[in-house]
Design a protein around this motif. Structure first.
Motif, PDB file in Angstrom:
ATOM      1  N   ARG A  62      21.889  20.846  45.464  1.00 35.13           N
ATOM      2  CA  ARG A  62      22.553  20.185  46.586  1.00 35.13           C
ATOM      3  C   ARG A  62      22.468  18.673  46.426  1.00 35.13           C
ATOM      4  O   ARG A  62      23.426  17.951  46.697  1.00 35.13           O
ATOM      5  CB  ARG A  62      21.933  20.645  47.906  1.00 35.13           C
TER       6      ARG A  62
ATOM      7  N   TRP B 239      22.325  17.763  57.482  1.00 27.35           N
ATOM      8  CA  TRP B 239      23.603  18.420  57.207  1.00 27.35           C
ATOM      9  C   TRP B 239      24.367  18.704  58.491  1.00 27.35           C
ATOM     10  O   TRP B 239      25.597  18.673  58.504  1.00 27.35           O
ATOM     11  CB  TRP B 239      23.395  19.667  56.357  1.00 27.35           C
TER      12      TRP B 239
ATOM     13  N   GLU C 296      37.276  19.297  53.955  1.00 28.11           N
ATOM     14  CA  GLU C 296      36.429  19.572  52.783  1.00 28.11           C
ATOM     15  C   GLU C 296      34.983  19.167  53.051  1.00 28.11           C
ATOM     16  O   GLU C 296      34.051  19.911  52.727  1.00 28.11           O
ATOM     17  CB  GLU C 296      36.952  18.832  51.541  1.00 28.11           C
TER      18      GLU C 296
ATOM     19  N   ARG D 152      33.406  21.516  55.542  1.00 29.18           N
ATOM     20  CA  ARG D 152      33.061  22.783  54.888  1.00 29.18           C
ATOM     21  C   ARG D 152      31.768  22.644  54.083  1.00 29.18           C
ATOM     22  O   ARG D 152      30.888  23.497  54.143  1.00 29.18           O
ATOM     23  CB  ARG D 152      34.226  23.215  53.990  1.00 29.18           C
ATOM     24  N   THR D 153      31.638  21.538  53.349  1.00 30.99           N
ATOM     25  CA  THR D 153      30.404  21.290  52.593  1.00 30.99           C
ATOM     26  C   THR D 153      29.217  21.176  53.546  1.00 30.99           C
ATOM     27  O   THR D 153      28.144  21.728  53.276  1.00 30.99           O
ATOM     28  CB  THR D 153      30.541  19.993  51.762  1.00 30.99           C
TER      29      THR D 153
ATOM     30  N   ILE E  77      28.883  22.490  56.555  1.00 32.97           N
ATOM     31  CA  ILE E  77      28.583  23.807  57.144  1.00 32.97           C
ATOM     32  C   ILE E  77      27.834  24.674  56.144  1.00 32.97           C
ATOM     33  O   ILE E  77      26.847  25.336  56.487  1.00 32.97           O
ATOM     34  CB  ILE E  77      29.872  24.495  57.637  1.00 32.97           C
ATOM     35  N   GLU E  78      28.292  24.666  54.903  1.00 39.51           N
ATOM     36  CA  GLU E  78      27.630  25.440  53.845  1.00 39.51           C
ATOM     37  C   GLU E  78      26.186  24.967  53.663  1.00 39.51           C
ATOM     38  O   GLU E  78      25.253  25.778  53.598  1.00 39.51           O
ATOM     39  CB  GLU E  78      28.427  25.245  52.554  1.00 39.51           C
ATOM     40  N   SER E  79      25.999  23.670  53.602  1.00 42.25           N
ATOM     41  CA  SER E  79      24.664  23.102  53.393  1.00 42.25           C
ATOM     42  C   SER E  79      23.766  23.343  54.604  1.00 42.25           C
ATOM     43  O   SER E  79      22.582  23.678  54.451  1.00 42.25           O
ATOM     44  CB  SER E  79      24.775  21.598  53.123  1.00 42.25           C
TER      45      SER E  79
ATOM     46  N   THR F  82      24.014  25.803  56.729  1.00 42.06           N
ATOM     47  CA  THR F  82      23.686  27.229  56.741  1.00 42.06           C
ATOM     48  C   THR F  82      22.563  27.544  55.763  1.00 42.06           C
ATOM     49  O   THR F  82      21.608  28.248  56.104  1.00 42.06           O
ATOM     50  CB  THR F  82      24.941  28.065  56.419  1.00 42.06           C
ATOM     51  N   GLU F  83      22.673  26.997  54.545  1.00 42.41           N
ATOM     52  CA  GLU F  83      21.623  27.247  53.545  1.00 42.41           C
ATOM     53  C   GLU F  83      20.270  26.722  54.024  1.00 42.41           C
ATOM     54  O   GLU F  83      19.249  27.412  53.888  1.00 42.41           O
ATOM     55  CB  GLU F  83      21.999  26.581  52.221  1.00 42.41           C
TER      56      GLU F  83
END
Length: 143
Positions: free
Chosen positions: A47, A96, A107, A110-111, A113-115, A117-118
């Motif tokens: 990341r 994040w 974009e 989305r990055t 949200i992904e980060s 969530t992780e």
């Protein structure tokens, strides 16, 4: 520096601290946590590197990592090591979340949200290891 650049720079700073801190966590974590510590360290490194690439592609300045990061409390056995992991994941989750809130492009959102969530999943895992109940938060990253 615009909102996207600032939010990503702050997230990168949190990732720098996470990578460093997982070295401390690895030194004191219980042996049965070796795999999870290595997995989470690799995730933070990936990341960090992706965030550096994103900032470079935007032409934004890169913050430099600190020479060292001081844990918020002494870490000298497995319990404080797990507590440090909770602190690290809390910090990255908040960073994040800020990216999600401040993003001006789909974009970047989305990055974020992904980060987010992780980080939230890692946080919940460490909270569960420590026996925190509940291990999850309704709105991860909200302080």
């Amino acid at each position: 520096m615009n909102n996207d650049h600032q939010a990503l720079a702050e997230a990168l700073s949190a990732e720098y601290a996470a990578v460093y801190s997982y070295g401390v966590i690895a030194a004191y974590a219980s042996p049965e946590r070796t795999r999870i510590v290595a997995e989470y360290l690799a995730a933070h490194r990936a990341r960090r590197d992706a965030t550096i690439d994103a900032l470079k592609s935007l032409g934004a300045p890169l913050p430099s990592p600190a020479a060292a990061y001081t844990p918020p409390f002494p870490v000298n056995d497995p319990i404080p090591a797990a507590r440090l992991a909770v602190a690290v994941e809390s910090d990255t989750t908040a960073a994040w979340r800020a990216v999600v809130e401040r993003a001006t492009t789909p974009e970047l959102r989305r990055t974020g949200i992904e980060s987010l969530t992780e980080s939230a999943v890692r946080l919940a895992t460490w909270q569960s290891i420590l026996g925190t109940n509940p291990a999850t938060a309704a709105f991860p990253g909200k302080g």
